[in-house]
Design a protein around this motif. Structure first.
Motif, PDB file in Angstrom:
ATOM      1  N   ALA A 180       0.836  -1.206   0.000  1.00 58.00           N
ATOM      2  CA  ALA A 180       0.000   0.000   0.000  1.00 58.00           C
ATOM      3  C   ALA A 180       0.867   1.251   0.000  1.00 58.00           C
ATOM      4  CB  ALA A 180      -0.919   0.010   1.214  1.00 58.00           C
ATOM      5  N   HIS A 181       2.163   1.094   0.258  1.00 59.75           N
ATOM      6  CA  HIS A 181       3.070   2.255   0.352  1.00 59.75           C
ATOM      7  C   HIS A 181       4.146   2.099  -0.724  1.00 59.75           C
ATOM      8  CE1 HIS A 181       5.133   5.570   2.090  1.00 59.75           C
ATOM      9  NE2 HIS A 181       5.566   5.054   3.224  1.00 59.75           N
ATOM     10  N   ALA A 234       4.239  -0.430  -3.690  1.00 59.80           N
ATOM     11  CA  ALA A 234       3.263  -0.319  -4.788  1.00 59.80           C
ATOM     12  C   ALA A 234       3.943  -0.280  -6.153  1.00 59.80           C
ATOM     13  CB  ALA A 234       2.399   0.923  -4.600  1.00 59.80           C
ATOM     14  N   ARG A 247     -16.630  -4.743  -4.713  1.00 57.32           N
ATOM     15  CA  ARG A 247     -16.410  -4.590  -3.266  1.00 57.32           C
ATOM     16  C   ARG A 247     -16.047  -5.906  -2.601  1.00 57.32           C
ATOM     17  NH1 ARG A 247     -17.800  -0.669   0.052  1.00 57.32           N
ATOM     18  NH2 ARG A 247     -18.332   1.333  -0.845  1.00 57.32           N
ATOM     19  N   ARG A 292      -6.987  -4.314  -5.908  1.00 58.15           N
ATOM     20  CA  ARG A 292      -6.990  -2.872  -6.198  1.00 58.15           C
ATOM     21  C   ARG A 292      -6.066  -2.619  -7.373  1.00 58.15           C
ATOM     22  NH1 ARG A 292      -7.214   0.964  -0.927  1.00 58.15           N
ATOM     23  NH2 ARG A 292      -9.279   0.293  -0.349  1.00 58.15           N
ATOM     24  N   LEU A 293      -6.330  -1.586  -8.117  1.00 64.10           N
ATOM     25  CA  LEU A 293      -5.401  -1.236  -9.188  1.00 64.10           C
ATOM     26  C   LEU A 293      -4.178  -0.616  -8.532  1.00 64.10           C
ATOM     27  CD1 LEU A 293      -7.198   0.400 -12.230  1.00 64.10           C
ATOM     28  CD2 LEU A 293      -6.418  -1.955 -11.952  1.00 64.10           C
ATOM     29  N   MET A 294      -3.064  -1.323  -8.573  1.00 61.58           N
ATOM     30  CA  MET A 294      -1.863  -0.815  -7.922  1.00 61.58           C
ATOM     31  C   MET A 294      -1.322   0.361  -8.741  1.00 61.58           C
ATOM     32  SD  MET A 294      -2.105  -2.623  -5.438  1.00 61.58           S
ATOM     33  CE  MET A 294      -0.757  -2.198  -4.395  1.00 61.58           C
ATOM     34  N   GLY A 295      -0.819   1.374  -8.031  1.00 62.77           N
ATOM     35  CA  GLY A 295      -0.338   2.566  -8.732  1.00 62.77           C
ATOM     36  C   GLY A 295      -1.453   3.583  -8.956  1.00 62.77           C
ATOM     37  N   PHE A 296      -2.638   3.314  -8.367  1.00 57.91           N
ATOM     38  CA  PHE A 296      -3.746   4.269  -8.465  1.00 57.91           C
ATOM     39  C   PHE A 296      -4.225   4.634  -7.071  1.00 57.91           C
ATOM     40  CE2 PHE A 296      -3.723   2.736 -12.688  1.00 57.91           C
ATOM     41  CZ  PHE A 296      -4.268   3.746 -13.466  1.00 57.91           C
ATOM     42  N   HIS A 353      -4.509   7.650  -3.763  1.00 57.01           N
ATOM     43  CA  HIS A 353      -3.588   8.168  -2.746  1.00 57.01           C
ATOM     44  C   HIS A 353      -4.386   8.700  -1.572  1.00 57.01           C
ATOM     45  CE1 HIS A 353      -0.302  10.369  -0.885  1.00 57.01           C
ATOM     46  NE2 HIS A 353       0.472   9.538  -1.556  1.00 57.01           N
ATOM     47  N   ARG A 354      -3.861   8.541  -0.377  1.00 54.28           N
ATOM     48  CA  ARG A 354      -4.559   9.042   0.804  1.00 54.28           C
ATOM     49  C   ARG A 354      -4.753  10.556   0.729  1.00 54.28           C
ATOM     50  NH1 ARG A 354      -4.838   7.655   6.139  1.00 54.28           N
ATOM     51  NH2 ARG A 354      -5.767   5.753   5.341  1.00 54.28           N
ATOM     52  N   TYR A 375     -16.137   5.083 -11.867  1.00 50.37           N
ATOM     53  CA  TYR A 375     -15.733   4.648 -10.527  1.00 50.37           C
ATOM     54  C   TYR A 375     -14.461   5.400 -10.094  1.00 50.37           C
ATOM     55  CZ  TYR A 375     -13.800   1.536  -6.896  1.00 50.37           C
ATOM     56  OH  TYR A 375     -13.279   1.033  -5.736  1.00 50.37           O
ATOM     57  N   LYS A 419     -14.221   8.634  -7.369  1.00 48.22           N
ATOM     58  CA  LYS A 419     -13.437   8.454  -6.144  1.00 48.22           C
ATOM     59  C   LYS A 419     -12.101   9.203  -6.199  1.00 48.22           C
ATOM     60  CE  LYS A 419     -15.258   3.880  -4.934  1.00 48.22           C
ATOM     61  NZ  LYS A 419     -16.261   4.382  -3.988  1.00 48.22           N
ATOM     62  N   LEU A 448      -9.474   8.739  -8.072  1.00 51.69           N
ATOM     63  CA  LEU A 448      -8.335   7.819  -8.067  1.00 51.69           C
ATOM     64  C   LEU A 448      -7.507   8.052  -9.332  1.00 51.69           C
ATOM     65  CD1 LEU A 448     -10.271   4.604  -6.960  1.00 51.69           C
ATOM     66  CD2 LEU A 448      -8.776   6.017  -5.555  1.00 51.69           C
ATOM     67  N   ASN A 490      -0.677   7.282  -9.489  1.00 52.03           N
ATOM     68  CA  ASN A 490       0.284   7.912  -8.587  1.00 52.03           C
ATOM     69  C   ASN A 490       1.706   7.685  -9.095  1.00 52.03           C
ATOM     70  OD1 ASN A 490       1.167   5.349  -7.510  1.00 52.03           O
ATOM     71  ND2 ASN A 490      -0.744   5.296  -6.333  1.00 52.03           N
ATOM     72  N   ASP A 497       4.031   5.810  -8.343  1.00 49.76           N
ATOM     73  CA  ASP A 497       4.519   4.440  -8.483  1.00 49.76           C
ATOM     74  C   ASP A 497       4.080   3.784  -9.775  1.00 49.76           C
ATOM     75  OD1 ASP A 497       5.923   4.430  -6.156  1.00 49.76           O
ATOM     76  OD2 ASP A 497       4.175   3.894  -4.951  1.00 49.76           O
TER      77      ASP A 497
HETATM   78  N1  CMC Z   1      -8.182   0.531  -6.871  1.00 50.48           N
HETATM   79  C1  CMC Z   1      -9.513   0.421  -6.669  1.00 50.48           C
HETATM   80  N2  CMC Z   1     -10.189   1.073  -5.712  1.00 50.48           N
HETATM   81  C2  CMC Z   1      -9.495   1.885  -4.911  1.00 50.48           C
HETATM   82  C3  CMC Z   1      -8.097   2.067  -5.063  1.00 50.48           C
HETATM   83  C4  CMC Z   1      -7.447   1.357  -6.086  1.00 50.48           C
HETATM   84  N3  CMC Z   1      -6.128   1.496  -6.271  1.00 50.48           N
HETATM   85  N4  CMC Z   1      -7.644   2.934  -4.121  1.00 50.48           N
HETATM   86  C5  CMC Z   1      -8.726   3.292  -3.398  1.00 50.48           C
HETATM   87  N5  CMC Z   1      -9.835   2.658  -3.876  1.00 50.48           N
HETATM   88  C6  CMC Z   1     -11.201   2.856  -3.400  1.00 50.48           C
HETATM   89  C7  CMC Z   1     -11.451   2.089  -2.113  1.00 50.48           C
HETATM   90  O1  CMC Z   1     -11.949   0.796  -2.352  1.00 50.48           O
HETATM   91  C8  CMC Z   1     -12.452   2.975  -1.410  1.00 50.48           C
HETATM   92  O2  CMC Z   1     -13.724   2.732  -1.974  1.00 50.48           O
HETATM   93  P1  CMC Z   1     -15.039   2.828  -1.048  1.00 50.48           P
HETATM   94  O3  CMC Z   1     -15.117   4.255  -0.600  1.00 50.48           O
HETATM   95  O4  CMC Z   1     -16.137   2.443  -1.978  1.00 50.48           O
HETATM   96  O5  CMC Z   1     -14.837   1.869   0.070  1.00 50.48           O
HETATM   97  C9  CMC Z   1     -12.051   4.398  -1.843  1.00 50.48           C
HETATM   98  O6  CMC Z   1     -11.373   4.226  -3.097  1.00 50.48           O
HETATM   99  C10 CMC Z   1     -11.131   5.098  -0.848  1.00 50.48           C
HETATM  100  O7  CMC Z   1     -10.042   4.231  -0.578  1.00 50.48           O
HETATM  101  P2  CMC Z   1      -9.335   4.088   0.836  1.00 50.48           P
HETATM  102  O8  CMC Z   1      -8.694   2.746   0.928  1.00 50.48           O
HETATM  103  O9  CMC Z   1     -10.290   4.495   1.921  1.00 50.48           O
HETATM  104  O10 CMC Z   1      -8.244   5.208   0.714  1.00 50.48           O
HETATM  105  P3  CMC Z   1      -6.899   5.296   1.544  1.00 50.48           P
HETATM  106  O11 CMC Z   1      -6.577   6.725   1.629  1.00 50.48           O
HETATM  107  O12 CMC Z   1      -7.015   4.543   2.824  1.00 50.48           O
HETATM  108  O13 CMC Z   1      -5.867   4.505   0.625  1.00 50.48           O
HETATM  109  C11 CMC Z   1      -4.125   3.948  -0.850  1.00 50.48           C
HETATM  110  C12 CMC Z   1      -4.900   5.091  -0.160  1.00 50.48           C
HETATM  111  C13 CMC Z   1      -2.914   4.552  -1.573  1.00 50.48           C
HETATM  112  C14 CMC Z   1      -3.607   2.954   0.192  1.00 50.48           C
HETATM  113  C15 CMC Z   1      -5.064   3.252  -1.860  1.00 50.48           C
HETATM  114  O14 CMC Z   1      -5.504   4.169  -2.835  1.00 50.48           O
HETATM  115  C16 CMC Z   1      -4.422   2.038  -2.515  1.00 50.48           C
HETATM  116  O15 CMC Z   1      -4.425   0.951  -1.933  1.00 50.48           O
HETATM  117  N6  CMC Z   1      -3.819   2.225  -3.752  1.00 50.48           N
HETATM  118  C17 CMC Z   1      -3.087   1.164  -4.388  1.00 50.48           C
HETATM  119  C18 CMC Z   1      -1.698   1.083  -3.788  1.00 50.48           C
HETATM  120  C19 CMC Z   1      -0.801   2.212  -4.234  1.00 50.48           C
HETATM  121  O16 CMC Z   1      -0.701   2.519  -5.431  1.00 50.48           O
HETATM  122  N7  CMC Z   1      -0.071   2.801  -3.274  1.00 50.48           N
HETATM  123  C20 CMC Z   1       0.933   3.828  -3.559  1.00 50.48           C
HETATM  124  C21 CMC Z   1       0.602   5.165  -2.978  1.00 50.48           C
HETATM  125  S1  CMC Z   1       1.691   6.432  -3.663  1.00 50.48           S
HETATM  126  C22 CMC Z   1       3.244   6.049  -3.080  1.00 50.48           C
HETATM  127  C23 CMC Z   1       3.402   6.211  -1.611  1.00 50.48           C
HETATM  128  O17 CMC Z   1       3.264   7.339  -1.108  1.00 50.48           O
HETATM  129  O18 CMC Z   1       3.725   5.208  -0.940  1.00 50.48           O
END
Ligand code: CMC
Length: 431
Positions: free
Chosen positions: A266-267, A270, A297, A302-306, A308-309, A355, A359, A361, A364, A366
């Motif tokens: 997730a960090h 990714a 759901r 999840r689509l990795m690389g998409f 961000h918090r 979608y 949201k 998305l 990012n 990565d």
């Molecule tokens: N693919 C599909 N759905 C997604 C994704 C994704 N990559 N990311 C978030 N969502 C959805 C999630 O299911 C949720 O939907 P709902 O509101 O219906 O439950 C909504 O979007 C909000 O997601 P969240 O998990 O509450 O958001 P978060 O802020 O906790 O998570 C994240 C942020 C980066 C962990 C997440 O977007 C994710 O897992 N992304 C994929 C991993 C990734 O690319 N990480 C690298 C981040 S950038 C580099 C870094 O700083 O480390």
């Protein structure tokens, strides 16, 4: 006239509390709840710290809505375009851009520390060859406390400074050694006549049997990857470094903790996961299947690389990284590689899909860094170690800031306890 302190009023159970409000230079105001427990006998509940500021910081600022990232006030795209990694390191560590002399002096200090203790070579050999380089990095960086214990006294500013320089200087050497070890090639010693990125590329790709010339376009792209990942305010690994450091742990141990946290998919993990996903998708016609899974759901995919918090707009680092990816792929003549085709199509579809749009998305950093690193010849397992080496300066700058901040205490969150209330032990025969 003295400015009146703004407050937020919180009322519950017949109590009324006035909580001070603090204003940042930019960004949302902050409600100071430090006295909440003492005065209200309650805690706040915020899993994942989604609404909690854990410290004061003047290093990095993100405006997630605008898609803006500032290092010490300077926009990331300006730094990525005009500056270079070691100058950015100076800026993050000391707060201002260096003069020419200051930069020369800093660069020479860093380059004088690039070699690792020779005994560390033996330490590396204790790892299995097939170990993930991140596993090796966590171990070796943690072990620096054993090799450099003359710079582990956190109360001595000089030792803190030396540890910082050592970490920035040796991290590329350690990451390159982890790579070389995993592919069974001899370690390549650093060369101090090369710039930081070129030296890293050489330590990764040179072999004793022949000359290796660093391509300046690749070294520029590498330097940009370092710059774009250098800091990112209070992300998970940085918060980990601060938390570890809040107990007084030494800097090498704290950075090892940061590396461990960064490893997760997730960090920082990714970038590796994103490229693995692109390969798993394999061909453009399979994209709809994966998009459908990402939206489902009941499917954890999840689509990795998409996403961000913090960014709810295009990740500004991704914009620069995308340009860099185009440059590198052009240079290397990679146009029709299937992974790249999948990446381009996936990006297009996701940016138009309801979608992902609703949201917010966006791709990012990565998503694109993996494409560049893959084109440069790095295996996916090296992507996160490269992120770790780039982020080291951010971790250190934040760790130093925390040590110097008199308001910081040992990090010790509270909890909402939902387990059993006190009960008496029952002897095994009676259960
Ligand atoms: N693919 C599909 N759905 C997604 C994704 C994704 N990559 N990311 C978030 N969502 C959805 C999630 O299911 C949720 O939907 P709902 O509101 O219906 O439950 C909504 O979007 C909000 O997601 P969240 O998990 O509450 O958001 P978060 O802020 O906790 O998570 C994240 C942020 C980066 C962990 C997440 O977007 C994710 O897992 N992304 C994929 C991993 C990734 O690319 N990480 C690298 C981040 S950038 C580099 C870094 O700083 O480390």
């Amino acid at each position: 006239m003295e400015k009146t302190q703004r407050t937020a009023t919180l009322s519950f159970d017949g109590k009324v509390l006035e909580l001070p409000m603090l204003s940042p230079t930019v960004g949302p105001d902050v409600i100071d709840i430090r006295k909440l427990y003492a005065e209200g006998d309650v805690f706040t509940y915020d899993p994942g710290f989604t609404s909690t500021a854990s410290c004061n910081s003047d290093i990095t600022f993100i405006d997630g809505g605008k898609g803006q990232l500032l290092y010490r006030g300077y926009p990331i795209d300006q730094l990525a375009g005009k500056s270079h990694y070691l100058e950015v390191c100076y800026l993050l560590l000391y707060g201002e851009l260096p003069s020419g002399d200051e930069l020369d002096e800093f660069e020479s200090r860093v380059t004088n520390h690039t070699m690792v203790h020779e005994q560390m070579h033996n330490f590396f050999r204790g790892f299995r060859r097939d170990a993930h380089p991140m596993a090796t990095m966590v171990g070796v960086v943690g072990a620096m406390s054993a090799f450099y214990h003359d710079s582990t006294d956190i109360n001595d500013p000089l030792q803190r400074e030396i540890a910082s320089i050592r970490l920035i200087a040796k991290m590329p050497t350690i990451a390159a050694m982890a790579f070389k070890y995993s592919i069974g090639q001899p370690f390549v010693y650093p060369r101090n006549d090369l710039d930081y990125a070129s030296n890293f590329l050489r330590m990764c790709y040179a072999v004793p049997a022949e000359e290796y010339e660093v391509n300046p376009i690749l070294s520029r792209a590498m330097d940009r990857i370092f710059t774009l990942h250098a800091d990112h305010e209070q992300n998970a690994s940085t918060a980990t470094v601060r938390l570890a450091g809040s107990s007084g742990a030494n800097p090498f141990a704290c950075i090892a903790a940061g590396i461990a946290c960064l490893w997760g998919p997730a960090h920082g993990g990714a970038n590796e996961a994103a490229l693995d996903m692109l390969r798993e998708i394999g061909t453009v016609d399979r994209i709809p299947e994966f998009i459908a899974r990402a939206k489902d759901r009941d499917d954890p995919f999840r689509l990795m690389g998409f996403g961000h918090r913090v960014y709810k707009n295009f990740d500004p680092r991704a914009k620069v990284m995308k340009e860099s990816a185009d440059e590198v792929l052009d240079l290397l003549g990679i146009h029709n590689n299937p992974t790249l085709q999948v990446a381009k199509e996936l990006e297009k579809i996701a940016l138009e899909d309801e979608y992902f749009v609703s949201k917010k998305l966006y791709p990012n950093v990565d998503f694109y860094s993996g494409i560049i690193l893959d084109a440069m010849g790095f295996p996916t397992s090296m992507f996160t170690p490269i992120f770790a080496l780039s982020r080291t300066v951010g971790w250190i700058a934040q760790w130093k800031e925390m040590i110097g901040d008199p308001t910081q205490k040992i990090g010790r969150p509270r909890q909402l306890y939902v387990g059993a209330a006190a009960r008496d032990y029952v002897d095994v025969e009676a259960r």
